[in-house]
Scaffold this active site. Sequence first.
Site, PDB file in Angstrom:
ATOM      1  N   CYS A 113      41.775 -36.853  12.344  1.00 19.57           N
ATOM      2  CA  CYS A 113      42.665 -38.006  12.118  1.00 19.57           C
ATOM      3  C   CYS A 113      43.860 -37.674  11.228  1.00 19.57           C
ATOM      4  CB  CYS A 113      41.885 -39.167  11.536  1.00 19.57           C
ATOM      5  SG  CYS A 113      40.584 -39.718  12.641  1.00 19.57           S
ATOM      6  N   HIS A 253      46.776 -44.117   8.454  1.00 15.31           N
ATOM      7  CA  HIS A 253      45.911 -43.894   9.627  1.00 15.31           C
ATOM      8  C   HIS A 253      45.132 -45.187   9.874  1.00 15.31           C
ATOM      9  CE1 HIS A 253      43.068 -42.313  12.371  1.00 15.31           C
ATOM     10  NE2 HIS A 253      42.062 -42.343  11.507  1.00 15.31           N
ATOM     11  N   ASN A 283      41.297 -46.842  16.585  1.00 16.81           N
ATOM     12  CA  ASN A 283      41.544 -45.519  16.013  1.00 16.81           C
ATOM     13  C   ASN A 283      41.822 -44.523  17.147  1.00 16.81           C
ATOM     14  OD1 ASN A 283      41.482 -43.043  14.757  1.00 16.81           O
ATOM     15  ND2 ASN A 283      39.588 -43.401  13.628  1.00 16.81           N
TER      16      ASN A 283
HETATM   17  O1  UT7 Z   1      39.145 -41.972  11.244  1.00 12.91           O
HETATM   18  C1  UT7 Z   1      38.089 -41.135  10.928  1.00 12.91           C
HETATM   19  C2  UT7 Z   1      37.358 -41.619   9.783  1.00 12.91           C
HETATM   20  N1  UT7 Z   1      36.456 -42.654  10.123  1.00 12.91           N
HETATM   21  C3  UT7 Z   1      36.450 -43.777   9.409  1.00 12.91           C
HETATM   22  O2  UT7 Z   1      37.283 -43.950   8.561  1.00 12.91           O
HETATM   23  C4  UT7 Z   1      35.343 -44.753   9.646  1.00 12.91           C
HETATM   24  C5  UT7 Z   1      34.722 -45.123   8.318  1.00 12.91           C
HETATM   25  N2  UT7 Z   1      33.583 -46.034   8.439  1.00 12.91           N
HETATM   26  C6  UT7 Z   1      33.707 -47.309   8.832  1.00 12.91           C
HETATM   27  O3  UT7 Z   1      34.766 -47.760   9.207  1.00 12.91           O
HETATM   28  C7  UT7 Z   1      32.506 -48.216   8.717  1.00 12.91           C
HETATM   29  O4  UT7 Z   1      31.511 -47.564   7.966  1.00 12.91           O
HETATM   30  C8  UT7 Z   1      31.911 -48.646  10.101  1.00 12.91           C
HETATM   31  C9  UT7 Z   1      32.872 -49.587  10.774  1.00 12.91           C
HETATM   32  C10 UT7 Z   1      31.659 -47.426  10.957  1.00 12.91           C
HETATM   33  C11 UT7 Z   1      30.601 -49.400   9.885  1.00 12.91           C
HETATM   34  O5  UT7 Z   1      30.809 -50.508   9.006  1.00 12.91           O
HETATM   35  P1  UT7 Z   1      29.850 -50.756   7.745  1.00 12.91           P
HETATM   36  O6  UT7 Z   1      30.334 -51.964   7.098  1.00 12.91           O
HETATM   37  O7  UT7 Z   1      29.834 -49.484   6.948  1.00 12.91           O
HETATM   38  O8  UT7 Z   1      28.463 -51.034   8.441  1.00 12.91           O
HETATM   39  P2  UT7 Z   1      27.061 -50.319   8.214  1.00 12.91           P
HETATM   40  O9  UT7 Z   1      27.047 -48.994   8.879  1.00 12.91           O
HETATM   41  O10 UT7 Z   1      26.706 -50.390   6.764  1.00 12.91           O
HETATM   42  O11 UT7 Z   1      26.111 -51.298   8.994  1.00 12.91           O
HETATM   43  C12 UT7 Z   1      25.860 -52.645   8.527  1.00 12.91           C
HETATM   44  C13 UT7 Z   1      24.995 -53.341   9.542  1.00 12.91           C
HETATM   45  C14 UT7 Z   1      23.797 -52.518  10.008  1.00 12.91           C
HETATM   46  O12 UT7 Z   1      22.724 -53.404  10.229  1.00 12.91           O
HETATM   47  P3  UT7 Z   1      21.543 -53.566   9.132  1.00 12.91           P
HETATM   48  O13 UT7 Z   1      20.963 -52.199   8.967  1.00 12.91           O
HETATM   49  O14 UT7 Z   1      22.212 -54.084   7.896  1.00 12.91           O
HETATM   50  O15 UT7 Z   1      20.621 -54.557   9.770  1.00 12.91           O
HETATM   51  C15 UT7 Z   1      24.237 -51.974  11.324  1.00 12.91           C
HETATM   52  O16 UT7 Z   1      23.169 -51.699  12.203  1.00 12.91           O
HETATM   53  O17 UT7 Z   1      25.772 -53.600  10.728  1.00 12.91           O
HETATM   54  C16 UT7 Z   1      25.088 -53.097  11.860  1.00 12.91           C
HETATM   55  N3  UT7 Z   1      26.059 -52.681  12.865  1.00 12.91           N
HETATM   56  C17 UT7 Z   1      26.545 -53.503  13.791  1.00 12.91           C
HETATM   57  N4  UT7 Z   1      26.320 -54.809  14.066  1.00 12.91           N
HETATM   58  C18 UT7 Z   1      27.000 -55.358  15.067  1.00 12.91           C
HETATM   59  C19 UT7 Z   1      26.623 -51.463  13.006  1.00 12.91           C
HETATM   60  N5  UT7 Z   1      27.484 -51.489  14.032  1.00 12.91           N
HETATM   61  C20 UT7 Z   1      27.451 -52.743  14.527  1.00 12.91           C
HETATM   62  C21 UT7 Z   1      28.130 -53.385  15.588  1.00 12.91           C
HETATM   63  N6  UT7 Z   1      27.878 -54.700  15.820  1.00 12.91           N
HETATM   64  N7  UT7 Z   1      29.037 -52.753  16.366  1.00 12.91           N
END
Ligand code: UT7
Length: 329
Positions: A113, A253, A283
């Site tokens: 990225c 980004h 992205n």
């Molecule tokens: O450009 C390259 C660099 N990449 C990035 O900058 C990405 C950085 N990371 C992120 O943007 C975020 O971490 C994500 C968008 C990938 C995830 O968001 P988050 O707020 O960190 O969510 P999480 O992984 O902590 O998950 C929270 C909850 C989980 O459920 P439980 O365990 O709390 O029951 C996940 O299973 O959200 C759940 N979850 C979803 N729910 C509905 C994860 N993905 C989804 C989804 N829809 N698509």
Amino acid sequence: MIAAGITGVHGWVPEYRLTNEELSTMVDTTDEWIMQRIGIKERRILKGGKATSDMGTEAVKGLLEKTGTKPEEVELIITATVTPDMMFPSVSTLICHKAGLKNAWGFDVSAACSGFLFALTTAEQFVASGTHKKVIVVGADMMSVITDYTDRTTCPLFGDGAGAVLLEPVEEGLGLIDHILEVDGSGYKNLHMKAGGSLRPASHETVDNREHFIFQEGQAVFKVAVSKMADVSVEIMKRNKVKPEELKWLVPHQANMRIIEAVARRMGIEKEQVMINIQKYGNTTAATIPLCMWEYESQVSKGDNVILAAFGGGFTWGSIYLKWAYDVK
Ligand code: UT7
């Protein structure tokens, strides 16, 4: 040293829109969750047997037309991508062929990225040294081919697109002024593609294990992305004595709306100073920054202070400070 500046920008995105509604029929997710946690409404998907070089070629052709540049005048093209059409030849080589850049040489830069920033800084050296006068920098990625559409934690994030800029000598005081680019290879474990390279070449096993897709530990990447992108952007403002109110645009980004907001907060700038189009394209990896500059081009003026900032796989991250070199005619 000759000052090097962006003198034109163009972008290209495929027509097909993959909406949150359609994604909700593919994995267990909702428009509400994606909007709250990421801020993406839809992303573009390239179909019809086309590849990254086709998007890059469209962006380059449009750039040549709008800047009145003949294909044979271009001397060098550098493409940032992690989704080349094939392992070799490079996407730049294919774009030279498809866009008729008969007198140009070129190569690709792999920095995920942050690729566009790494490629732009590389290109700057050729203009600054006086050896090249017309260099094109492309950021292009077809993320849909390495996105696992059964994995709800990564599939809402990514999309396809390409952006291109022309880099030329400009009057002193304008153009690229400063850059901070960094890498930390220990970050690979949180964001990578497991197979398809020399470590784990493609095999039945790697395909069965779904190892040809993006692997990401989202939360770990999120935390480092905010701190590293903000750190280098604050540092570059400080050492160039640019106060928050003197910054016209931050071009971040586009990975997650919450990352963009957190970085802007730490830099002490308002949302009105930030280019944002994540809601439309998601992205697109190396393409996010040129696609933003393309869409906001009419709102940027000669002499404006602009900071480009990115964070991505590697880890790689960085910030570029520039003074915008032209007004849209
Ligand atoms: O450009 C390259 C660099 N990449 C990035 O900058 C990405 C950085 N990371 C992120 O943007 C975020 O971490 C994500 C968008 C990938 C995830 O968001 P988050 O707020 O960190 O969510 P999480 O992984 O902590 O998950 C929270 C909850 C989980 O459920 P439980 O365990 O709390 O029951 C996940 O299973 O959200 C759940 N979850 C979803 N729910 C509905 C994860 N993905 C989804 C989804 N829809 N698509």
